[in-house]
Design a protein around this motif. Structure first.
Motif, PDB file in Angstrom:
ATOM      1  N   ALA A 257      26.265  27.332 -48.777  1.00 44.56           N
ATOM      2  CA  ALA A 257      24.857  27.678 -48.978  1.00 44.56           C
ATOM      3  C   ALA A 257      24.345  27.259 -50.354  1.00 44.56           C
ATOM      4  N   SER A 258      25.271  26.987 -51.272  1.00 49.06           N
ATOM      5  CA  SER A 258      24.868  26.681 -52.650  1.00 49.06           C
ATOM      6  C   SER A 258      24.697  25.185 -52.906  1.00 49.06           C
ATOM      7  N   CYS A 259      24.922  24.338 -51.899  1.00 50.77           N
ATOM      8  CA  CYS A 259      24.869  22.905 -52.160  1.00 50.77           C
ATOM      9  C   CYS A 259      24.019  22.184 -51.123  1.00 50.77           C
ATOM     10  N   ASP A 260      23.694  20.942 -51.406  1.00 48.64           N
ATOM     11  CA  ASP A 260      22.900  20.104 -50.512  1.00 48.64           C
ATOM     12  C   ASP A 260      23.785  19.672 -49.339  1.00 48.64           C
ATOM     13  N   PRO A 261      23.453  20.060 -48.100  1.00 53.77           N
ATOM     14  CA  PRO A 261      24.305  19.726 -46.961  1.00 53.77           C
ATOM     15  C   PRO A 261      24.370  18.230 -46.666  1.00 53.77           C
ATOM     16  N   ASP A 262      23.437  17.458 -47.208  1.00 58.02           N
ATOM     17  CA  ASP A 262      23.509  16.016 -47.028  1.00 58.02           C
ATOM     18  C   ASP A 262      24.553  15.379 -47.952  1.00 58.02           C
ATOM     19  N   ARG A 263      24.941  16.118 -49.000  1.00 55.65           N
ATOM     20  CA  ARG A 263      25.923  15.584 -49.950  1.00 55.65           C
ATOM     21  C   ARG A 263      27.284  16.228 -49.798  1.00 55.65           C
TER      22      ARG A 263
ATOM     23  N   THR B 275      32.837  15.586 -47.201  1.00 51.97           N
ATOM     24  CA  THR B 275      33.050  16.547 -46.116  1.00 51.97           C
ATOM     25  C   THR B 275      34.341  17.315 -46.394  1.00 51.97           C
ATOM     26  N   ILE B 276      34.235  18.621 -46.489  1.00 57.34           N
ATOM     27  CA  ILE B 276      35.405  19.469 -46.730  1.00 57.34           C
ATOM     28  C   ILE B 276      35.848  20.057 -45.401  1.00 57.34           C
ATOM     29  N   VAL B 277      37.055  19.711 -44.986  1.00 55.91           N
ATOM     30  CA  VAL B 277      37.600  20.178 -43.714  1.00 55.91           C
ATOM     31  C   VAL B 277      38.459  21.414 -43.979  1.00 55.91           C
TER      32      VAL B 277
ATOM     33  N   LYS C   1      29.296  18.922 -47.093  1.00 54.63           N
ATOM     34  CA  LYS C   1      29.263  19.765 -45.899  1.00 54.63           C
ATOM     35  C   LYS C   1      30.661  20.277 -45.587  1.00 54.63           C
ATOM     36  N   PHE C   2      30.704  21.409 -44.902  1.00 54.28           N
ATOM     37  CA  PHE C   2      31.960  22.039 -44.498  1.00 54.28           C
ATOM     38  C   PHE C   2      32.106  21.931 -42.985  1.00 54.28           C
ATOM     39  N   ILE C   3      33.306  21.581 -42.556  1.00 51.15           N
ATOM     40  CA  ILE C   3      33.626  21.574 -41.128  1.00 51.15           C
ATOM     41  C   ILE C   3      34.897  22.391 -40.936  1.00 51.15           C
ATOM     42  N   ARG C   4      34.863  23.319 -40.005  1.00 49.03           N
ATOM     43  CA  ARG C   4      36.039  24.164 -39.756  1.00 49.03           C
ATOM     44  C   ARG C   4      36.816  23.628 -38.563  1.00 49.03           C
TER      45      ARG C   4
END
Length: 484
Positions: free
Chosen positions: A59-65, A38-40, A67-70
């Motif tokens: 958008a270029s990666c698998d969100p299960d592996r 998870t990239i914060v 994910k981005f959180i702002r």
């Protein structure tokens, strides 16, 4: 596949810092099926472009592996009220602790079947947030986008300051250079990074460095074959955490530009022009997202290019006015044409192109490119190494003078354009057209020995990421250390 562990990555929200963190995240999940990342991202007024950029990465990666959180914490001041990024960021990041803690608590899996939080990786300039890891009872690691030499340098400066009371911002004139353990040659004063030569920056950097010493380990965007001396110099210091050289961490997906296509007509025209040039005949000039010159220097570069007789592709940005934020750097060619010498565009219409923006990695990968006049940002150096394009060093700010010194003097890999140059606004020094002409000629005509060394280092950079390569193995060691 069962994902059992989650790693939280917290980069500085800046174009030069987010891509390496994202690329390293992809590398991590490729080495183990047990992990998600998870990239914060912490929103700031300094980097509005980071929103759309992170969207494209997500958008270029698998969100299960991955994910981005702002995170949007309280008390973000309006952009016009901020005088300086280096005085703003430390206090700002400290004010975001509660917001980061809250978002991680909601994100980290705690229920049955969800991945458990295994650790944090903080950008070295996000060290103010490292206490968050202890609150969750997991280890804190640090990711260093700069190289091992810079890391060893700031560790040494912090030790000098704390143990010997040496202030690197007030070195006497008799001290023309500084001996440091991470380099075989003393560092001249002109090569001192801004963070240790500036009275505002130094205490901030010292605070970062003290906190970094408390991390469980440090991931560095370098590889052993390039910086073995610097890495070994830190290996014997018990006060420095274990170092994991995991680089080069760059976007490695652009290996062939034969089929490059962009929506922008001007960018497509660049590649059509490059396709018509002989192999290794074009010198590429690009100075990073913040690298700009005043009109006097622009004219000298133009004359130097013209007098060199070499083909060129020049990325030129017009700086903002005194009343604009630095993020407003213009890349519109129509805003650039009037600061070039009269008749320059007509005289060089066959020999070169001046553009406001170009996709750097795709340009460096093109067979027509024979040399790179660079500001020596570490990301650019690694990209140039990957594509085996020799550099002429023209550093501008931050740690770039130290990088340039390392490349030209310590490693003898690059040629010099102007190592002591430092971007200072109205007081910028001027590099003359004749100096620029000589630098381009050295790069393109006289650098065969360096070109061979560059190609050898490029091959090493590629091998180090292969299975059993040194960086591949170092990444695997990091995964084993925090997953158990």
């Amino acid at each position: 596949m069962t994902i059992t562990a989650e790693l939280i990555m917290i980069p500085i929200p800046a174009i030069g810092h987010l891509p390496p963190v994202f690329e390293f995240s992809k590398r991590l999940i490729s080495q183990t099926n047990r992990l998600s990342v998870t990239i914060v991202l912490i929103r700031t007024p300094f980097a509005p472009e980071i929103e759309s950029f992170s969207d494209s990465l997500a958008a270029s990666c698998d969100p299960d592996r991955i994910k981005f959180i702002r995170v949007s914490g309280p008390n973000i001041p309006p952009l016009e009220s901020i005088k300086s990024a280096h005085t703003f960021f430390p206090q700002f990041l400290d004010s975001q602790k509660d917001a980061v803690r809250g978002i991680v608590a909601r994100s980290a899996g705690s229920g049955s079947g969800n991945p458990l939080l295994a650790g944090f990786v903080f950008d070295m300039f996000c060290s103010a947030l490292m206490g968050t890891a202890a609150e969750f009872g997991v280890p804190a690691y640090v990711f260093s986008p700069p190289n091992a030499t810079f890391l060893g340098f700031v560790f040494h400066v912090q030790k000098l300051h704390d143990e010997e009371r040496v202030d690197t911002t007030e070195l006497p004139d008799s001290v023309g250079e500084l001996a440091v353990p991470c380099l075989t040659r003393p560092v001249p004063r002109w090569a001192l990074p801004d963070v240790v030569a500036d009275k505002v920056w130094l205490p901030i950097m010292l605070g970062h460095t003290r906190r970094i010493r408390e991390a469980k380990g440090i991931l560095v965007n370098t590889f052993r074959e390039l910086e073995s001396y610097a890495l070994d110099s830190m290996g014997g210091d018990d006060c420095i955490p274990p170092i994991y050289p995991v680089g080069p961490v760059v976007n490695l997906e652009i290996d062939d530009v034969d089929d490059v296509a962009y929506d922008d007509d001007r960018t497509n025209e660049i590649f059509r022009w490059l396709d018509d040039q002989p192999d290794s005949s074009v010198v590429f000039l690009c100075f990073g997202t913040m690298g700009t010159f005043g009109e006097d220097q622009v004219r000298e570069i133009a004359y130097g290019l013209e007098q060199s007789g070499h083909r060129f592709l020049w990325v030129l940005r017009r700086p903002p006015s005194d009343h604009e934020p630095k993020s407003n750097i213009s890349t519109d060619y129509d805003d650039l044409i009037d600061i070039l010498p009269e008749g320059f565009s007509d005289r060089t219409v066959e020999a070169g192109r001046v553009v406001g923006w170009a996709p750097q990695k795709a340009i460096l990968a093109h067979k027509a490119i024979g040399g790179f006049v660079s500001h020596c940002g570490w990301n650019s150096i690694l990209e140039s190494l990957w594509f085996a394009v020799p550099i002429a060093a023209w550093p501008m700010y931050a740690e770039q003078q130290l990088n340039a010194f390392q490349l030209v003097v310590e490693l003898e890999l690059a040629t010099e354009m102007k190592l002591s140059y430092r971007m200072k606004g109205e007081n910028d020094m001027i590099v003359s057209a004749s100096e620029i002409e000589r630098g381009i000629r050295r790069l393109m005509e006289e650098g065969m020995e360096k070109r061979v060394k560059w190609e050898e280092m490029s091959e090493m950079a590629r091998k180090t990421l292969m299975v059993s390569g040194s960086s591949f193995s170092s990444t695997g060691r990091f995964v084993r250390d925090f997953l158990g």
